[in-house]
Each structure stands twice: as C-alpha cells, then as structure tokens.
Design an enzyme around this catalytic site. Structure first.
Site, PDB file in Angstrom:
ATOM      1  N   ASP A 139      37.757 -46.858  62.511  1.00 52.10           N
ATOM      2  CA  ASP A 139      36.423 -46.294  62.778  1.00 52.10           C
ATOM      3  C   ASP A 139      35.858 -46.685  64.132  1.00 52.10           C
ATOM      4  O   ASP A 139      34.831 -46.157  64.547  1.00 52.10           O
ATOM      5  CB  ASP A 139      35.453 -46.754  61.677  1.00 52.10           C
ATOM      6  N   HIS A 194      39.044 -55.639  58.597  1.00 48.93           N
ATOM      7  CA  HIS A 194      39.685 -54.768  57.605  1.00 48.93           C
ATOM      8  C   HIS A 194      40.194 -55.628  56.461  1.00 48.93           C
ATOM      9  O   HIS A 194      40.668 -56.742  56.682  1.00 48.93           O
ATOM     10  CB  HIS A 194      40.860 -54.003  58.228  1.00 48.93           C
TER      11      HIS A 194
HETATM   12  C1  SDX Z   1      37.631 -48.318  56.496  1.00 54.26           C
HETATM   13  O1  SDX Z   1      40.451 -50.163  52.855  1.00 54.26           O
HETATM   14  C2  SDX Z   1      40.745 -49.281  53.724  1.00 54.26           C
HETATM   15  O2  SDX Z   1      41.902 -48.956  53.923  1.00 54.26           O
HETATM   16  C3  SDX Z   1      39.564 -48.665  54.481  1.00 54.26           C
HETATM   17  C4  SDX Z   1      39.907 -47.706  55.623  1.00 54.26           C
HETATM   18  C5  SDX Z   1      40.589 -46.442  55.123  1.00 54.26           C
HETATM   19  O3  SDX Z   1      41.292 -45.819  55.932  1.00 54.26           O
HETATM   20  O4  SDX Z   1      40.338 -46.041  53.964  1.00 54.26           O
HETATM   21  O5  SDX Z   1      40.758 -48.365  56.558  1.00 54.26           O
HETATM   22  C6  SDX Z   1      38.650 -47.244  56.349  1.00 54.26           C
HETATM   23  O6  SDX Z   1      36.784 -48.455  55.646  1.00 54.26           O
HETATM   24  C7  SDX Z   1      37.727 -49.265  57.664  1.00 54.26           C
HETATM   25  C8  SDX Z   1      36.645 -50.383  57.612  1.00 54.26           C
HETATM   26  C9  SDX Z   1      35.344 -49.812  58.176  1.00 54.26           C
HETATM   27  N1  SDX Z   1      34.237 -50.796  58.001  1.00 54.26           N
HETATM   28  C10 SDX Z   1      33.721 -51.451  59.048  1.00 54.26           C
HETATM   29  O7  SDX Z   1      34.143 -51.371  60.207  1.00 54.26           O
HETATM   30  C11 SDX Z   1      32.487 -52.296  58.693  1.00 54.26           C
HETATM   31  C12 SDX Z   1      32.617 -53.665  59.363  1.00 54.26           C
HETATM   32  N2  SDX Z   1      33.694 -54.409  58.691  1.00 54.26           N
HETATM   33  C13 SDX Z   1      33.361 -55.293  57.603  1.00 54.26           C
HETATM   34  O8  SDX Z   1      32.248 -54.957  56.857  1.00 54.26           O
HETATM   35  C14 SDX Z   1      34.577 -55.840  56.869  1.00 54.26           C
HETATM   36  O9  SDX Z   1      35.456 -56.254  57.825  1.00 54.26           O
HETATM   37  C15 SDX Z   1      35.284 -54.954  55.871  1.00 54.26           C
HETATM   38  C16 SDX Z   1      34.355 -54.387  54.859  1.00 54.26           C
HETATM   39  C17 SDX Z   1      35.997 -53.861  56.561  1.00 54.26           C
HETATM   40  C18 SDX Z   1      36.325 -55.842  55.157  1.00 54.26           C
HETATM   41  O10 SDX Z   1      35.614 -56.750  54.380  1.00 54.26           O
HETATM   42  P1  SDX Z   1      36.389 -57.887  53.532  1.00 54.26           P
HETATM   43  O11 SDX Z   1      37.846 -57.665  53.529  1.00 54.26           O
HETATM   44  O12 SDX Z   1      35.686 -58.031  52.233  1.00 54.26           O
HETATM   45  O13 SDX Z   1      36.194 -59.136  54.441  1.00 54.26           O
HETATM   46  P2  SDX Z   1      34.954 -60.094  54.306  1.00 54.26           P
HETATM   47  O14 SDX Z   1      33.712 -59.274  54.275  1.00 54.26           O
HETATM   48  O15 SDX Z   1      35.220 -61.064  53.198  1.00 54.26           O
HETATM   49  O16 SDX Z   1      35.021 -60.825  55.716  1.00 54.26           O
HETATM   50  C19 SDX Z   1      35.835 -61.976  55.872  1.00 54.26           C
HETATM   51  C20 SDX Z   1      35.079 -62.816  56.894  1.00 54.26           C
HETATM   52  C21 SDX Z   1      33.619 -63.069  56.485  1.00 54.26           C
HETATM   53  O17 SDX Z   1      33.235 -64.283  57.113  1.00 54.26           O
HETATM   54  P3  SDX Z   1      33.200 -65.632  56.151  1.00 54.26           P
HETATM   55  O18 SDX Z   1      32.257 -65.309  55.004  1.00 54.26           O
HETATM   56  O19 SDX Z   1      34.614 -65.856  55.720  1.00 54.26           O
HETATM   57  O20 SDX Z   1      32.655 -66.693  57.079  1.00 54.26           O
HETATM   58  O21 SDX Z   1      35.027 -62.094  58.142  1.00 54.26           O
HETATM   59  C22 SDX Z   1      33.662 -61.796  58.456  1.00 54.26           C
HETATM   60  C23 SDX Z   1      32.857 -61.962  57.181  1.00 54.26           C
HETATM   61  O22 SDX Z   1      31.522 -62.333  57.483  1.00 54.26           O
HETATM   62  N3  SDX Z   1      33.639 -60.424  58.927  1.00 54.26           N
HETATM   63  C24 SDX Z   1      32.928 -59.984  59.949  1.00 54.26           C
HETATM   64  C25 SDX Z   1      33.236 -58.617  60.056  1.00 54.26           C
HETATM   65  N4  SDX Z   1      34.109 -58.285  59.111  1.00 54.26           N
HETATM   66  C26 SDX Z   1      34.356 -59.401  58.400  1.00 54.26           C
HETATM   67  N5  SDX Z   1      32.060 -60.627  60.778  1.00 54.26           N
HETATM   68  C27 SDX Z   1      31.489 -59.835  61.731  1.00 54.26           C
HETATM   69  N6  SDX Z   1      31.752 -58.518  61.911  1.00 54.26           N
HETATM   70  C28 SDX Z   1      32.601 -57.883  61.100  1.00 54.26           C
HETATM   71  N7  SDX Z   1      32.863 -56.601  61.263  1.00 54.26           N
END
Ligand code: SDX
Length: 431
Positions: free
Chosen positions: A366, A308
């Site tokens: 989710d 998140h």
């Molecule tokens: C919702 O914003 C809100 O409030 C949203 C929400 C709401 O109520 O409105 O809470 C609802 O959208 C919840 C999120 C649902 N999405 C997912 O579950 C999809 C999986 N999650 C990711 O795609 C990600 O965690 C996000 C999109 C939720 C957050 O992305 P960020 O904050 O941009 O974080 P990032 O992509 O920069 O990740 C940081 C690191 C990265 O690794 P590095 O590049 O630093 O090595 O963490 C890793 C990412 O690769 N990472 C994950 C991961 N999420 C982040 N690695 C594996 N699996 C994951 N799910």
C-alpha cells in the site's frame, strides 16, 4: 497425514501429548490440533491467528522472511512482467496458466457479462453524493445476492463458475458507478470491445459530452497493480470471506463481508491512508517528526504503508510498484513526482532507523500504490475500491476452494474466557 508427531508435555499432569504433523509442499509444517480439545480438554490460544493455519490451500504461497509471493507456484515478479490481470485471474481460479483458446474464452466470458441489472444501478441514487465509495460498492455487491439468490447453488461447480465470472466481470462496473455517482456525472456503460482495465478507465473517465480515448500506458499500469493485488493467501479480508462462506451463505454476501474487512486502515484502507499521511507530512523536513510519532508507543500514529503481519522483509509487491512508479510518472507525464520523492525519502529515513529495522517494518503493497492511482487520475477515496476490484479474484478463488473442500466445516473459534464466574441475578432494589 504423516507419521511424524509433535510432542507437548503438560507440566501439571505430566501428560505428554502427541500431535500429528502435516507436511506442506513448501513452507512451515503444521501441527494438527483438531483433536486437542476433544482428547485433552484444552484450546490453543493465538489472537490474530499469527501462528495458525486456518485451512489447507493450494492457491498462493508467501515466504515473509524471504519476501516471496507466488500465485499457484508462479513468482509474482514473473507474472508482473509477462502476464495480464485476466490471465492471472484464470490462473488463480483454475490453477493452471490458460492456453490461448482457454484465455480467449475466459476473456470473452468476462467482457460479455460486465453489465449490471438496471435496478442495481438505481441503488446508487439512494446514496448521498459524498458517501464513501467503499460503502457504496460493498452495499451494492451484497445486494447482488438479491438478484442471483435463486440461481446460485454453491454445491454445483457450474453455478460456482457462473458466480465467479459474473462478479469478476461486474465489480468494475459497480466501482465505476460509485465513482460517477460521487462525481455527479452520468453512469457510463461498459464496452465489450475493451479489455478489463481499459473498460474500467473508460467507465471512470468518459463523459457523454466528449470523446475519450483510453491511454494504453494507464491501462497497462492498472493491469500491473491488479496483478499485484489479486491474491495474498489468508489475509484478513480473504479469511473473512472464508469464514462467512463457511456458513453456506450466498457467495455475493461472503464477498461483501470480505470487502468490509478490506476497508480497514490496517488492511486495504492503508493505500488511502498513505496518501493522507504523505500530504500531512508535506515536506521532507517534517519526516523526522512523523517517524518519531510512529515510534512513540503513546502515540496512536503509525507509518501507514509500513509493516506487515507476514513480510518481515521487503513486500515484493512494494518493490515492483516502486520500480514502476518512476517510469510511469514520466510516461503519464504526471507532476506527482514531489509526492513520490517524499515517499522515497520517508522510506530511506525509516529504513535507517533502528526502530523499524529491529521490528522488520518495511514498505508494503500500500505504500506506493496510491501514487500510481493518483497519477491515473483516480481520487484517493477510490483507492481501496481499486484494491477490492483486484482482490475480488482472490476472494472468489478462496471461496471456491473452501466450498469445494469436503473437509470444510463452519468456522467457529473458541476463546480464553476471563469474565465473571457464575453468579445469581440480584433484583434492582438490592443493587
Ligand atoms: C495489507 O495480510 C495481508 O496479506 C495484507 C495485505 C494483502 O495483500 O492482503 O498485504 C494488504 O493489509 C498491507 C498492510 C497495510 N496496513 C498498513 O500499512 C497499516 C500500517 N501497518 C500496521 O498497522 C501493521 O504493520 C500491520 C497491521 C500491517 C501488521 O500488524 P501486526 O502484524 O499485528 O503487527 P503489530 O501491530 O503487532 O506490530 C508489531 C510492532 C508493534 O510494536 P510493539 O508493540 O511490538 O512495540 O511493530 C509496530 C507495532 O507498534 N508497528 C508499527 C507499524 N507497524 C507495526 N509501528 C509504526 N508504524 C507501523 N506501520
């Protein structure tokens, strides 16, 4: 405005810039950079807006480190236990919990405005039966502006109230029409005597050929999920509604823009993606393979429902849903326990893995919600539509706050330009 300042020192020019600091009622202070470009010729740079406060708001507060979520100051845990979605909608819209009389009046307004224009119903016949419900719902919501374009003066508080109650009342009907169209079943009209969630379940699952009684346990479970999904500060879809709305566009169009943003798998589309992921994993012995894929920077696979932008600890909503799952699966007598057990095992393994621990990746709202939606008999293609129904309250609330704020200006970010510098056109013969 406070008299406190934040000082920036420019190593190149030796200039030091004093920026005003605004104090919150709770949470991080903000450094005011509104004059930075005008007075110093520089932009701030924050792709994804991870450290940018886009507005001043009094609606929802999140503390990502402490796992705190409050609607108008009320902790989500208390609202989940003691309130209803209709009462939470009133709280978000008006800023205070309603009296019994206010709640009755609000509930009556919603219950008696659930029908949609018959012409709008005919829109669904234009969609193929296998159209994704989010495509149908976002398209029909955008079309509402064609029916109410002339009766929505966004600068009139009364019109803003009418818009809010109208769309909150009608979005379940539109969602149900999309569901029935995808099933090839006749549309079921809303019933004013039913509460918000019972009405939705009735419109989804009643058929002309049989009696249908809403299961109160199912209605209660849906009400809880809607409370948890109602608002979440300046998330992607809400910020989209604010940005679209800042141009002064018809509010139905601004909501449709937010709905499109929600559909993405990185946002509200994740609840559908989680179930697809769990079904693909299939059994606990394959969890390790998928956790390894999620950790592999060369593999685009991510553990859906994990991570998140704000929560760097447990998403309090995920905790509430997980605790509710067991009880609901038993009470609903649904046999989806294996999928729930797989989700629990996946969470257990992931949270012991240092990759997830060091990156603060926890289950978000989710991760478990789809398990309850399935137990309610709702197909996964409808999961994000369910999210949109609840979040419509948050979108409308933020839109109203933005439109009513005299300080609101059209949203127009700038950029760090890294493209070609000026060059002259060359005739095609000389290229
Ligand atoms: C919702 O914003 C809100 O409030 C949203 C929400 C709401 O109520 O409105 O809470 C609802 O959208 C919840 C999120 C649902 N999405 C997912 O579950 C999809 C999986 N999650 C990711 O795609 C990600 O965690 C996000 C999109 C939720 C957050 O992305 P960020 O904050 O941009 O974080 P990032 O992509 O920069 O990740 C940081 C690191 C990265 O690794 P590095 O590049 O630093 O090595 O963490 C890793 C990412 O690769 N990472 C994950 C991961 N999420 C982040 N690695 C594996 N699996 C994951 N799910």
């Amino acid at each position: 405005m406070t008299d406190k300042h934040f000082t920036l020192n420019d190593p190149e020019s030796g200039e030091s810039v004093q920026l005003a600091v605004h104090e919150p009622t709770v949470g991080p202070k903000v450094v005011d950079v509104t004059q930075l470009y005008g007075e110093h010729g520089v932009f701030t740079f924050d792709p994804g807006y991870a450290a940018t406060a886009s507005c001043e708001s009094s609606i929802t507060y999140i503390d990502g480190e402490a796992g705190v979520l409050m609607y108008r100051g009320y902790p989500i845990e208390q609202l989940a236990k003691q309130s209803t979605f209709t009462e939470v909608a009133y709280l978000l819209l008006h800023g205070e919990l309603p009296t019994a009389a206010q709640l009755d009046e609000f509930d009556h307004s919603i219950r008696t405005h659930t029908m949609i224009n018959e012409s709008l119903l005919r829109f669904f016949n234009g969609f193929h039966h296998n159209a994704h419900p989010m495509a149908m719902v976002s398209g029909v919501v955008a079309s509402m502006s064609a029916f109410y374009h002339d009766s929505t003066n966004i600068h009139d508080p009364h019109d803003r109230d009418v818009f809010a109650y109208r769309i909150i009342a009608k979005i379940p009907t539109i969602a149900a029409a999309a569901y029935k169209h995808s099933r090839g079943q006749p549309f079921v009209y809303p019933q004013n005597q039913l509460d918000y969630c019972s009405n939705l379940l009735h419109m989804f699952f009643a058929v002309p050929s049989d009696q249908y009684e809403v299961d109160p346990v199912a209605a209660e479970a849906l009400d809880l999920l809607f409370i948890l999904h109602a608002d979440h500060e300046q998330n992607c879809s809400t910020s989209t509604v604010r940005l679209a709305g800042s141009s002064g566009t018809n509010p139905y169009s601004a909501i449709a823009a937010g709905m499109s943003a929600l559909w993405g798998p990185a946002h509200g589309g994740a609840n559908e993606a989680v179930i697809n992921m769990l079904e693909e994993i299939g059994s606990a012995d394959r969890i390790g393979l998928y956790v390894s894929k999620a950790k592999d920077r060369n593999d685009p696979f991510r553990l859906m429902g994990f991570g998140h932008r704000v929560y760097k600890s447990y998403d309090p909503r995920a905790t509430i849903i997980r605790e509710t799952c067991h009880r609901l699966l038993e009470r609903l007598g649904h046999n989806d326990t294996p999928l729930f057990e797989l989700a629990l095992r996946l969470e257990e393994i992931a949270l012991k893995d240092e990759y997830f621990v060091e990156k603060n990746l926890y289950p978000n709202v989710d991760f478990y919600s789809g398990i309850i939606y399935r137990a309610l008999g709702i197909p996964k293609s409808m999961f994000t539509v369910m999210f949109a129904i609840a979040r419509c309250v948050g979108w409308v609330t933020h839109w109203r706050e933005m439109v009513a704020d005299p300080g609101t200006r059209i949203g127009r970010p700038r950029q760090l330009y890294v493209g070609p510098t000026r060059r002259d056109y060359s005739p095609i013969g000389s290229r």
